[in-house]
Motif scaffolding. Structure first.
Motif, PDB file in Angstrom:
ATOM      1  N   UNK A 333     113.134 -35.079  37.184  1.00 55.89           N
ATOM      2  CA  UNK A 333     114.451 -34.460  37.119  1.00 55.89           C
ATOM      3  C   UNK A 333     114.416 -33.066  37.739  1.00 55.89           C
ATOM      4  N   UNK A 334     115.547 -32.637  38.260  1.00 56.32           N
ATOM      5  CA  UNK A 334     115.691 -31.278  38.781  1.00 56.32           C
ATOM      6  C   UNK A 334     116.347 -30.421  37.705  1.00 56.32           C
ATOM      7  N   UNK A 335     115.576 -29.533  37.026  1.00 46.69           N
ATOM      8  CA  UNK A 335     116.140 -28.772  35.902  1.00 46.69           C
ATOM      9  C   UNK A 335     117.141 -27.711  36.325  1.00 46.69           C
ATOM     10  N   UNK A 336     117.255 -27.458  37.617  1.00 45.17           N
ATOM     11  CA  UNK A 336     118.173 -26.429  38.084  1.00 45.17           C
ATOM     12  C   UNK A 336     119.628 -26.799  37.806  1.00 45.17           C
ATOM     13  N   UNK A 338     120.550 -29.218  35.306  1.00 47.48           N
ATOM     14  CA  UNK A 338     120.725 -29.569  33.903  1.00 47.48           C
ATOM     15  C   UNK A 338     119.416 -30.047  33.314  1.00 47.48           C
ATOM     16  N   UNK A 339     119.195 -29.740  32.052  1.00 47.90           N
ATOM     17  CA  UNK A 339     117.955 -30.105  31.380  1.00 47.90           C
ATOM     18  C   UNK A 339     118.106 -31.485  30.749  1.00 47.90           C
ATOM     19  N   UNK A 340     117.345 -32.452  31.253  1.00 52.07           N
ATOM     20  CA  UNK A 340     117.443 -33.823  30.745  1.00 52.07           C
ATOM     21  C   UNK A 340     116.543 -34.063  29.540  1.00 52.07           C
ATOM     22  N   UNK A 341     115.639 -33.143  29.230  1.00 47.64           N
ATOM     23  CA  UNK A 341     114.673 -33.358  28.149  1.00 47.64           C
ATOM     24  C   UNK A 341     115.363 -33.424  26.792  1.00 47.64           C
TER      25      UNK A 341
END
Length: 438
Positions: A333-336, A338-341
């Motif tokens: 995932x690209x955290x820039x 949105x945070x998918x964790x």
């Protein structure tokens, strides 16, 4: 025109727009270009914000923030080398300094627990929840942030909630109805159609942008798909491109409702990890499933828990003992955006989905990898480690030997005993770990 009539027209117009421009295209797997345009505007905005922050922040602050990712510079040399400069041939009281140093390093910053918290960002993405290390705010940046809050909470959130409600409702109702049909090829086709359509709608509810690579290696029927695990969204991401029979932990709440409905239409396997009889039953069901080459590929997350998408932790060997062909998949995932964790110990499913739906978007890359089989003379643990290494390399993730179960459980005594054994070998072997082996 009274208030009730006006509200009715607003709801009617809203649902018509959602149905015509988003719901139907996503259900058929096509795009009208709205998501692409939104992502282009979003990328340009975040690039502009990054430049504004870099201009306004001193170099010292930038260096301080970049160094915050790693507090300790560790010495990764083995115990024998670490103690060589502190001790002679026999036990030395100075040995305690080596173990004290390692203990303090683990207390301040261990490499396990930080994998169960959100990944740190290199630059601010205009979300208040990620503004910990980025304190510089200019007037223009503040105006853009306020505009972003209005867009995310007043436009995107209602739209996403509407799509998610429709997608989840269709999934529960559709799988329940399909589950009433007798076992047949028609039932299987309808089940795949319901899963595929509803997952596409739910991904669109997250403004999901997914890039699939190497589609020629997509998991085939009768095989086992294994992937690194970050969030329940992983299932939506993969099912958007193909259907799977899933294996996972039993959940309660909203997740439990979805699980109970899905299993009626498709042979998913839900189990209670703490129950030994469930684990034996799962192994038996998996063996029977892969023996039938007409059944959907099985989707398994061998880590057994959600990791923050910076690392890949120990794969449980059970998935690799039953035989069959393994299809590794790496998800990054690209955290820039949105945070998918999903930190399940901190947020329940509804709270987590609310955080995701108030982010900018969910952007990720999915790499399908060449199928792998167990080699001659290779045990299940070695096979699991080989697959894990391949996924880590492809996804650009850090490979760790630790069990993801440490998220909730204490460290096993065997880990402590192993260190004690290594030290005792050095004492008995007069300072060498290899002398006893010789």
């Amino acid at each position: 025109m009274d208030g009730a009539e006006l509200a009715g027209k607003i709801v009617y117009t809203w649902l018509t727009l959602v149905l015509g421009f988003i719901l139907l295209p996503s259900a058929f797997g096509v795009s009208l270009g709205i998501s692409e345009l939104y992502m282009k505007i979003l990328v340009k905005t975040l690039e502009w914000a990054t430049l504004r922050i870099e201009k306004g922040v001193s170099k010292e602050s930038v260096l301080k923030n970049s160094a915050s990712v790693g507090i300790i510079q560790r010495d990764e040399s083995p115990m024998e080398k670490g103690l060589s400069g502190l001790r002679g041939r026999d036990f030395e009281l100075s040995d305690v300094f080596y173990f004290s140093k390692k203990g303090l390093e683990a207390i301040v910053e261990d490499e396990v627990t930080q994998r169960f918290s959100s990944e740190e960002l290199v630059s601010w993405n205009l979300l208040t929840r990620t503004n910990v290390n980025f304190q510089y705010i200019s007037p223009k940046l503040t105006m853009v942030w306020v505009l972003g809050v209005i867009v995310r909470y007043c436009v995107l959130l209602p739209l996403r909630v509407t799509l998610a409600f429709i997608g989840i409702s269709f999934l529960v109702i559709g799988t329940t109805l399909v589950g009433q049909l007798p076992e047949s090829s028609l039932k299987n086709r309808l089940s795949e159609l319901v899963h595929l359509t509803c997952c596409r709608i739910c991904v669109r509810a997250l403004s999901g942008t997914i890039h699939y690579h190497n589609k020629q290696y997509r998991p085939q029927k009768g095989g086992i798909c294994v992937a690194n695990h970050t969030s329940p969204i992983d299932v939506l991401i993969l099912t958007t491109d193909g259907c799977y029979a899933m294996v996972g932990q039993v959940h309660g709440g909203l997740m439990g409702i979805i699980q109970r409905a899905m299993v009626k239409a498709c042979p998913h396997v839900w189990f209670e990890r703490s129950e030994m009889k469930d684990r034996h039953l799962v192994t038996k069901r998996l063996r029977e499933h892969i023996a039938d080459k007409k059944k959907l590929p099985i989707l398994i997350f061998p880590e057994g828990t959600c990791i923050n998408n910076t690392s890949v932790m120990m794969f449980k060997k059970g998935s690799f003992e039953i035989g069959g062909t393994i299809y590794p998949v790496a998800i990054k995932y690209n955290p820039q955006f949105g945070d998918a964790f999903w930190n399940s110990s901190k947020y329940n499913m509804v709270s987590y989905l609310l955080r995701v739906m108030t982010s900018w978007a969910i952007v990720c890359d999915v790499w399908y990898m060449p199928p792998m089989t167990r080699e001659e003379g290779e045990d299940a643990v070695q096979f699991a480690n080989r697959v894990k290494s391949a996924i880590a390399i492809q996804g650009g993730l850090t490979e760790l030997p630790w069990d993801g179960g440490l998220k909730r459980a204490k460290v096993k005594d065997t880990f402590k005993e192993q260190q004690q054994k290594n030290y005792s070998k050095m004492i008995v072997g007069n300072g060498s770990l290899n002398s006893e082996l010789d």
